[in-house]
Design a protein around this motif. Structure first.
Motif, PDB file in Angstrom:
ATOM      1  N   THR A 158      -2.044  10.968  -8.850  1.00 25.96           N
ATOM      2  CA  THR A 158      -2.245   9.537  -8.531  1.00 25.96           C
ATOM      3  C   THR A 158      -1.125   9.452  -7.270  1.00 25.96           C
ATOM      4  O   THR A 158       0.080   9.722  -7.589  1.00 25.96           O
ATOM      5  CB  THR A 158      -1.959   8.706  -9.468  1.00 25.96           C
ATOM      6  N   ARG A 159      -1.475   8.805  -6.351  1.00 17.24           N
ATOM      7  CA  ARG A 159      -0.593   8.432  -5.180  1.00 17.24           C
ATOM      8  C   ARG A 159      -0.374   6.899  -4.938  1.00 17.24           C
ATOM      9  O   ARG A 159      -1.388   6.117  -4.993  1.00 17.24           O
ATOM     10  CB  ARG A 159      -1.144   9.047  -3.824  1.00 17.24           C
ATOM     11  N   GLN A 160       0.845   6.794  -4.825  1.00 17.08           N
ATOM     12  CA  GLN A 160       1.158   5.085  -4.537  1.00 17.08           C
ATOM     13  C   GLN A 160       1.308   4.968  -2.984  1.00 17.08           C
ATOM     14  O   GLN A 160       2.018   5.857  -2.184  1.00 17.08           O
ATOM     15  CB  GLN A 160       2.448   4.696  -4.996  1.00 17.08           C
ATOM     16  N   LEU A 161       0.381   4.075  -2.263  1.00 14.56           N
ATOM     17  CA  LEU A 161       0.367   4.291  -0.968  1.00 14.56           C
ATOM     18  C   LEU A 161       0.281   2.665  -0.364  1.00 14.56           C
ATOM     19  O   LEU A 161       0.144   1.703  -1.243  1.00 14.56           O
ATOM     20  CB  LEU A 161      -0.773   4.803  -0.273  1.00 14.56           C
ATOM     21  N   LEU A 162       0.760   2.528   1.147  1.00 12.64           N
ATOM     22  CA  LEU A 162       0.651   1.222   1.378  1.00 12.64           C
ATOM     23  C   LEU A 162      -0.632   0.970   2.403  1.00 12.64           C
ATOM     24  O   LEU A 162      -0.871   2.005   3.222  1.00 12.64           O
ATOM     25  CB  LEU A 162       1.848   0.930   2.344  1.00 12.64           C
ATOM     26  N   SER A 163      -1.275   0.102   2.108  1.00 14.10           N
ATOM     27  CA  SER A 163      -2.759  -0.177   2.761  1.00 14.10           C
ATOM     28  C   SER A 163      -2.652  -0.493   4.227  1.00 14.10           C
ATOM     29  O   SER A 163      -3.561  -0.200   5.063  1.00 14.10           O
ATOM     30  CB  SER A 163      -3.585  -1.272   2.077  1.00 14.10           C
ATOM     31  N   CYS A 164      -1.420  -0.864   4.723  1.00 13.40           N
ATOM     32  CA  CYS A 164      -1.206  -1.119   5.990  1.00 13.40           C
ATOM     33  C   CYS A 164      -0.876   0.183   6.827  1.00 13.40           C
ATOM     34  O   CYS A 164      -1.117  -0.103   8.112  1.00 13.40           O
ATOM     35  CB  CYS A 164      -0.241  -2.310   6.323  1.00 13.40           C
ATOM     36  N   GLN A 165      -0.735   1.172   6.191  1.00 15.07           N
ATOM     37  CA  GLN A 165      -0.097   2.322   6.655  1.00 15.07           C
ATOM     38  C   GLN A 165      -1.319   3.579   6.563  1.00 15.07           C
ATOM     39  O   GLN A 165      -1.007   4.591   7.016  1.00 15.07           O
ATOM     40  CB  GLN A 165       1.173   2.901   6.187  1.00 15.07           C
ATOM     41  N   VAL A 166      -2.256   3.114   5.987  1.00 19.69           N
ATOM     42  CA  VAL A 166      -3.534   4.130   5.748  1.00 19.69           C
ATOM     43  C   VAL A 166      -4.701   3.817   6.521  1.00 19.69           C
ATOM     44  O   VAL A 166      -5.162   2.572   6.110  1.00 19.69           O
ATOM     45  CB  VAL A 166      -3.586   4.337   4.181  1.00 19.69           C
ATOM     46  N   LYS A 167      -5.525   4.777   7.213  1.00 17.69           N
ATOM     47  CA  LYS A 167      -6.595   4.459   7.602  1.00 17.69           C
ATOM     48  C   LYS A 167      -7.704   4.357   6.707  1.00 17.69           C
ATOM     49  O   LYS A 167      -7.837   5.318   5.606  1.00 17.69           O
ATOM     50  CB  LYS A 167      -6.838   5.426   8.833  1.00 17.69           C
ATOM     51  N   VAL A 168      -8.971   3.804   6.908  1.00 17.62           N
ATOM     52  CA  VAL A 168      -9.899   3.719   6.077  1.00 17.62           C
ATOM     53  C   VAL A 168     -10.586   5.293   5.955  1.00 17.62           C
ATOM     54  O   VAL A 168     -10.658   5.486   4.864  1.00 17.62           O
ATOM     55  CB  VAL A 168     -10.946   2.903   6.737  1.00 17.62           C
ATOM     56  N   LYS A 169     -10.570   5.866   7.085  1.00 17.29           N
ATOM     57  CA  LYS A 169     -11.033   7.378   7.075  1.00 17.29           C
ATOM     58  C   LYS A 169     -10.418   8.262   5.944  1.00 17.29           C
ATOM     59  O   LYS A 169     -10.766   9.241   5.435  1.00 17.29           O
ATOM     60  CB  LYS A 169     -11.120   8.097   8.250  1.00 17.29           C
ATOM     61  N   GLN A 170      -9.197   7.669   5.605  1.00 18.70           N
ATOM     62  CA  GLN A 170      -8.154   8.687   4.597  1.00 18.70           C
ATOM     63  C   GLN A 170      -8.474   8.366   3.374  1.00 18.70           C
ATOM     64  O   GLN A 170      -8.190   9.230   2.648  1.00 18.70           O
ATOM     65  CB  GLN A 170      -6.813   8.383   5.070  1.00 18.70           C
ATOM     66  N   VAL A 171      -9.262   7.518   3.037  1.00 16.91           N
ATOM     67  CA  VAL A 171      -9.660   7.169   1.683  1.00 16.91           C
ATOM     68  C   VAL A 171     -11.203   7.004   1.406  1.00 16.91           C
ATOM     69  O   VAL A 171     -11.586   6.756   0.271  1.00 16.91           O
ATOM     70  CB  VAL A 171      -9.165   5.860   1.072  1.00 16.91           C
ATOM     71  N   LEU A 172     -12.007   7.567   2.163  1.00 17.85           N
ATOM     72  CA  LEU A 172     -13.379   7.467   2.135  1.00 17.85           C
ATOM     73  C   LEU A 172     -13.720   8.495   0.735  1.00 17.85           C
ATOM     74  O   LEU A 172     -13.245   9.609   0.597  1.00 17.85           O
ATOM     75  CB  LEU A 172     -14.226   8.168   3.159  1.00 17.85           C
ATOM     76  N   GLY A 173     -14.675   7.838   0.135  1.00 16.11           N
ATOM     77  CA  GLY A 173     -14.879   8.725  -1.158  1.00 16.11           C
ATOM     78  C   GLY A 173     -14.063   8.690  -2.461  1.00 16.11           C
ATOM     79  O   GLY A 173     -14.358   9.287  -3.339  1.00 16.11           O
ATOM     80  N   GLU A 174     -12.869   7.846  -2.290  1.00 15.75           N
ATOM     81  CA  GLU A 174     -12.072   7.798  -3.218  1.00 15.75           C
ATOM     82  C   GLU A 174     -12.070   6.482  -3.984  1.00 15.75           C
ATOM     83  O   GLU A 174     -12.740   5.482  -3.734  1.00 15.75           O
ATOM     84  CB  GLU A 174     -10.472   7.983  -2.672  1.00 15.75           C
ATOM     85  N   VAL A 175     -11.437   6.530  -5.155  1.00 23.34           N
ATOM     86  CA  VAL A 175     -11.158   5.522  -6.115  1.00 23.34           C
ATOM     87  C   VAL A 175      -9.793   4.783  -5.511  1.00 23.34           C
ATOM     88  O   VAL A 175      -8.727   5.694  -5.793  1.00 23.34           O
ATOM     89  CB  VAL A 175     -11.376   5.491  -7.608  1.00 23.34           C
ATOM     90  N   ILE A 176      -9.878   3.717  -5.345  1.00 25.98           N
ATOM     91  CA  ILE A 176      -8.269   2.890  -4.785  1.00 25.98           C
ATOM     92  C   ILE A 176      -8.096   1.657  -5.806  1.00 25.98           C
ATOM     93  O   ILE A 176      -9.206   1.166  -6.324  1.00 25.98           O
ATOM     94  CB  ILE A 176      -8.273   2.612  -3.342  1.00 25.98           C
ATOM     95  N   VAL A 177      -6.943   1.576  -6.388  1.00 25.95           N
ATOM     96  CA  VAL A 177      -6.552   0.580  -7.321  1.00 25.95           C
ATOM     97  C   VAL A 177      -5.466  -0.315  -6.905  1.00 25.95           C
ATOM     98  O   VAL A 177      -4.494  -0.033  -6.429  1.00 25.95           O
ATOM     99  CB  VAL A 177      -6.136   1.101  -8.649  1.00 25.95           C
ATOM    100  N   PHE A 178      -5.999  -1.520  -6.867  1.00 28.31           N
ATOM    101  CA  PHE A 178      -4.866  -2.555  -6.607  1.00 28.31           C
ATOM    102  C   PHE A 178      -4.385  -3.214  -8.158  1.00 28.31           C
ATOM    103  O   PHE A 178      -5.201  -3.824  -8.529  1.00 28.31           O
ATOM    104  CB  PHE A 178      -5.351  -3.531  -5.470  1.00 28.31           C
ATOM    105  N   GLY A 179      -3.376  -3.354  -8.349  1.00 29.99           N
ATOM    106  CA  GLY A 179      -2.724  -3.868  -9.457  1.00 29.99           C
ATOM    107  C   GLY A 179      -3.092  -5.196  -9.822  1.00 29.99           C
ATOM    108  O   GLY A 179      -3.339  -5.662 -10.995  1.00 29.99           O
ATOM    109  N   TYR A 180      -2.796  -6.025  -8.649  1.00 27.77           N
ATOM    110  CA  TYR A 180      -2.957  -7.479  -8.770  1.00 27.77           C
ATOM    111  C   TYR A 180      -4.409  -7.861  -8.460  1.00 27.77           C
ATOM    112  O   TYR A 180      -4.429  -9.177  -8.493  1.00 27.77           O
ATOM    113  CB  TYR A 180      -1.973  -8.082  -7.807  1.00 27.77           C
ATOM    114  N   LEU A 181      -5.491  -7.246  -8.253  1.00 35.26           N
ATOM    115  CA  LEU A 181      -6.553  -7.634  -7.838  1.00 35.26           C
ATOM    116  C   LEU A 181      -7.533  -7.894  -8.981  1.00 35.26           C
ATOM    117  O   LEU A 181      -7.553  -7.048 -10.132  1.00 35.26           O
ATOM    118  CB  LEU A 181      -7.439  -6.966  -6.702  1.00 35.26           C
TER     119      LEU A 181
END
Length: 90
Positions: A67-90
């Motif tokens: 599991t990686r902790q990342l900043l959504s403002c620093q990651v391109k959409v193409k870098q998370v294609l096909g992945e599950v991403i989790v936001f704690g507060y959503l």
């Protein structure tokens, strides 16, 4: 060609299948999610300083060491294609 990202909200326990179009791939994830009306927090306008737009990529719920902790403002959409991403507060 459409490509998918799975977005999960830890607080709401909701899951969303997001479709990314060719024109979305170079966008930062923060801008992409906001364009889809997801209320992603940020007070630094995407400069990577406030850390409010943090998300988790990988198997967040299992406590997997991958599991990686990342900043959504620093990651391109193409870098998370096909992945599950989790936001704690959503």
């Amino acid at each position: 060609m459409l490509q998918k990202i799975t977005l999960k909200g830890k607080a709401s326990q909701r899951s969303y299948e997001l479709e990314a179009h060719e024109g979305d791939l170079e966008k930062d994830l923060l801008s992409f999610l906001r364009s889809l009306s997801f209320p992603v927090a940020s007070s630094c306008s995407g400069a990577g300083q406030c850390r409010k737009c943090v998300f988790y990529s990988g198997d967040f719920y299992s406590g997997d060491s991958e599991t990686r902790q990342l900043l959504s403002c620093q990651v391109k959409v193409k870098q998370v294609l096909g992945e599950v991403i989790v936001f704690g507060y959503l």
